[in-house]
Design an enzyme around this catalytic site. Structure first.
Site, short mmCIF file in Angstrom:
data_model
loop_
_atom_site.label_atom_id
_atom_site.label_comp_id
_atom_site.label_asym_id
_atom_site.label_seq_id
_atom_site.Cartn_x
_atom_site.Cartn_y
_atom_site.Cartn_z
N GLY A 1 11.30 -5.68 8.57
CA GLY A 1 10.42 -5.99 7.44
C GLY A 1 10.32 -7.45 7.09
N LYS B 1 8.90 -2.80 2.94
CA LYS B 1 8.15 -1.60 3.32
C LYS B 1 6.67 -1.71 2.96
CE LYS B 1 9.11 2.24 1.08
NZ LYS B 1 10.13 1.45 0.38
N THR B 2 6.36 -2.21 1.76
CA THR B 2 4.96 -2.31 1.34
C THR B 2 4.21 -3.35 2.16
OG1 THR B 2 5.48 -1.61 -0.92
CG2 THR B 2 3.45 -2.84 -0.61
N LYS C 1 0.51 6.44 -1.73
CA LYS C 1 1.82 6.20 -2.34
C LYS C 1 2.13 7.40 -3.21
CE LYS C 1 5.42 3.62 -3.49
NZ LYS C 1 6.39 3.06 -2.53
#
Length: 252
Positions: free
Chosen positions: A171, A15-16, A37
């Protein structure tokens, strides 16, 4: 689209790195970007968090904001309760995103884990913040077994709450994908009802920042400021459909 929620269908699925790639592609397209965040868990006071990682990969022009940090790698509500720190409400998340959107073309709000991970004692989630913002949500999914169910469940949770699902990004696409990953690629859109908007190569987050920024647009579709084509990717990686053999006219 000025605010985009980025949620995973689970944890540790990229995700990051996907958030960083979207930020890098948007910057390359001439847009100003902020990464928010709301809750960072499992990171010590002096350690760089996910928002800082987005700046490292996407570039120093990206604005990074973190609202709360909890030391244990748990759901935000649980981590806050165990640490004795305050939880976050959807209103706080929405207010921070709206404030950033006044000065940035794109605000990326990266959730913690999956869409319905609890942020506070009342059970509020990233979905509640998305509702307050009227913002679409991008789902980051894994490539292998189990992804059809988890991605479809997340997409159904969005629709059940009258929220907009913008699409799905894989991802971490394996260098040598197995049959399950290849079949999932072809079935994700049909199963989730959401468009496939990108696939990041395995190990993308380990690239040097310069290589990451140069490559990011090639991993993402035009709605995410990229040049990636789902049709071309499917033609390369998805297996041909199974066609049963024609019946033997002799009946043998």
């Amino acid at each position: 689209m000025s605010v985009l929620m980025v949620s995973g269908t689970g944890t540790e699925i990229g995700k990051t790195v996907v958030t960083s790639a979207i930020a890098a592609a948007a910057v390359a397209a001439g847009r100003s970007v902020a990464v928010l965040k709301p809750a960072q868990t499992g990171v010590g006071p002096q350690e760089p968090g996910d928002a800082a990682e987005a700046v490292r990969l996407a570039g120093p022009s990206v604005t990074a904001v973190e609202l709360a940090r909890y030391p244990e790698p748990l759901a935000p509500d649980t981590a806050a309760r165990r640490s004795g720190l305050a939880t976050l409400s959807p209103a706080q998340i929405a207010e921070a995103a709206q404030r950033l959107s006044q000065d940035h073309d794109l605000v990326l709000v990266e959730g913690a884990g999956g869409l319905l991970v609890r942020f506070d004692e009342a059970g509020h989630t990233l979905a509640d913040a998305a509702r307050l913002l009227g913002a679409p949500t991008l789902l980051v999914a894994q490539a292998g077994l189990g992804t059809l169910s988890s991605t479809t469940l997340a997409a159904e949770a969005l629709r059940a709450r009258d929220l907009i699902g913008s699409g799905v990004v894989v991802g971490s696409w394996p260098r040598i994908p197995d049959l399950a990953a290849r079949c999932n690629l072809a079935d994700l859109t049909k199963s989730s009802g959401l468009p496939l908007l990108g696939a990041l190569p395995e190990g993308s987050g380990a690239l040097t920042p310069d290589r990451f920024r140069a490559s990011a647009p090639t991993w993402l579709a035009p709605p995410l400021s990229g040049t990636w084509s789902a049709d071309s990717f499917l033609a390369t990686w998805a297996p041909p459909p199974y066609l049963p053999a024609a019946p033997d006219p002799a009946g043998v």
